[in-house]
Design an enzyme around this catalytic site. Sequence first.
Site, mmCIF file in Angstrom:
data_model
loop_
_atom_site.group_PDB
_atom_site.id
_atom_site.type_symbol
_atom_site.label_atom_id
_atom_site.label_comp_id
_atom_site.label_asym_id
_atom_site.label_seq_id
_atom_site.Cartn_x
_atom_site.Cartn_y
_atom_site.Cartn_z
ATOM 1 N N LYS A 1 2.610 11.136 7.077
ATOM 2 C CA LYS A 1 1.763 10.922 8.256
ATOM 3 C C LYS A 1 2.258 11.679 9.500
ATOM 4 O O LYS A 1 2.047 12.869 9.578
ATOM 5 C CB LYS A 1 1.601 9.429 8.500
ATOM 6 N N PHE B 1 0.867 -1.191 0.000
ATOM 7 C CA PHE B 1 0.000 0.000 0.000
ATOM 8 C C PHE B 1 0.891 1.224 0.000
ATOM 9 O O PHE B 1 1.669 1.441 0.936
ATOM 10 C CB PHE B 1 -0.944 0.056 1.212
ATOM 11 N N ASP C 1 9.423 2.948 2.074
ATOM 12 C CA ASP C 1 8.223 3.726 2.388
ATOM 13 C C ASP C 1 7.966 3.580 3.885
ATOM 14 O O ASP C 1 7.396 2.590 4.339
ATOM 15 C CB ASP C 1 7.034 3.228 1.562
HETATM 16 C C1 PLP Z 1 -0.799 6.204 4.269
HETATM 17 C C2 PLP Z 1 0.297 5.655 3.437
HETATM 18 C C3 PLP Z 1 0.639 6.215 2.197
HETATM 19 C C4 PLP Z 1 -0.165 7.332 1.566
HETATM 20 O O1 PLP Z 1 -0.215 8.474 2.349
HETATM 21 P P1 PLP Z 1 -1.386 9.555 2.106
HETATM 22 O O2 PLP Z 1 -1.002 10.700 2.985
HETATM 23 O O3 PLP Z 1 -2.683 8.914 2.490
HETATM 24 O O4 PLP Z 1 -1.345 9.909 0.647
HETATM 25 C C5 PLP Z 1 1.715 5.692 1.520
HETATM 26 N N1 PLP Z 1 2.420 4.661 2.024
HETATM 27 C C6 PLP Z 1 2.121 4.098 3.209
HETATM 28 C C7 PLP Z 1 2.960 2.967 3.721
HETATM 29 C C8 PLP Z 1 1.042 4.554 3.947
HETATM 30 O O5 PLP Z 1 0.724 3.968 5.109
#
Ligand code: PLP
Length: 410
Positions: free
Chosen positions: A267, A153, A238
């Site tokens: 985040k 994700f 990520d």
């Molecule tokens: C939440 C998330 C994203 C995307 O972030 P947004 O601020 O919702 O665009 C990308 N990678 C990971 C691992 C995430 O948990």
Amino acid sequence: MTADLTTAPTAVGSAAERLLDLEDRHGAHNYHPLPVVIATAEGAWVHDADGRRYLDALAAYSAVNFGHGHPDLIAAAKAQLDRVTLTSRAFHNDQLGPFCAELAELCGMDRVLPMNTGAEAVETGIKTARKWGYEVKGVPDGQAEIIVMEGNFHGRTTTIVSFSDDPVAHDHFGPYTPGFVRVPYGSADAIRDAITPNTVAVLLEPVQGEAGVVVPPAGYLQAVRDICDEQRVLMIADEIQAGLGRTGRTFACEHEGVVPDLYLLGKALGGGIVPLSAVVGSDEVLGVFGPGQHGSTFGGNPLACAVGREVIALLNTGEFQQRAAELGQRMADRLAAADLPRVKEIRAHGLWLGVEMVDADPSARALCEQLLERGLLAKDTHETTIRLAPPLVITADEADWIVDQLIAVL
Ligand SMILES: *Cc1c(COP(=O)(O)O)cnc(C)c1O
């Protein structure tokens, strides 16, 4: 959906019911929230529109790692609101330079490229890797490949959903962006086999959050690092959800002593106040960008940078990482000791737990609705998993209370 929302006991005949109805009738239905309407929050606790109190054990998917309304973060935001909030990158602002320097130092890297949402950081990472591939590695233009993971994700843009294997996120949003090769998560051999002369990057989550807190086998991240070094491929971690304290370290990669070529952060970087994301890397890699080749109107704005600097200051105390490690272990141990027959597996990494049930009867969603009635906010994922990611400011008593509620419904 309407029936779901309005029959929930906490929302009947209340201020919340009217608000749920408004959202249901006028908002797009791209989410299926639990039937609670949050009106105020402090620390680990939120209050709904009717004054009921809940412990927030999701913390906005880790965006609220430092709790709701952390006084230092609110103070930094308020002070900056009175100075200047947005300049665009057409001019310099006095928060951007210090933010980049402080974040680079936290990451042990050279440079920072600030954006807003997590998905933008991922897009930026992809663009960086491709440009680096063409201009530094010498891959023929238009041929770059990026290896991604099954169960990934990374956000919701058209390019990112192009390489998602979740049909709900992926289907009917094509035509899709090419240039991605998906391999099983947790297998270094699969990455080795997928690498070609045109591979520019391996993009992975050091822990797969949305997949249900899936922790890869020990040694995996180090093996990926070694393969990327051998093959001259960028390792892109990520850490948008895993990073910034959640797993008990500043970065999840640290658990294996691994430093990627690029960190993708988001985040919690915005302190739960503003969207703030960043790509962090070396001179060689982030140096590929020249003026006009990438950007964002809001990226690097002084309000976000001021909050981000305070987030970095909190992380530099080490206190949150330590709490995450200790309290996460405490919760995992107590859950394991309870030996619950409906629980198949407890996956824990710091203060981040995926409790997987033996079957979907009752579903994880139904269990989260029961937890809601008990005053605990948690999130289901994939029918059978309850995901817990409380703010890193919870007390040991609150951690125990969360476990007590889980034991009660399981
Ligand atoms: C939440 C998330 C994203 C995307 O972030 P947004 O601020 O919702 O665009 C990308 N990678 C990971 C691992 C995430 O948990």
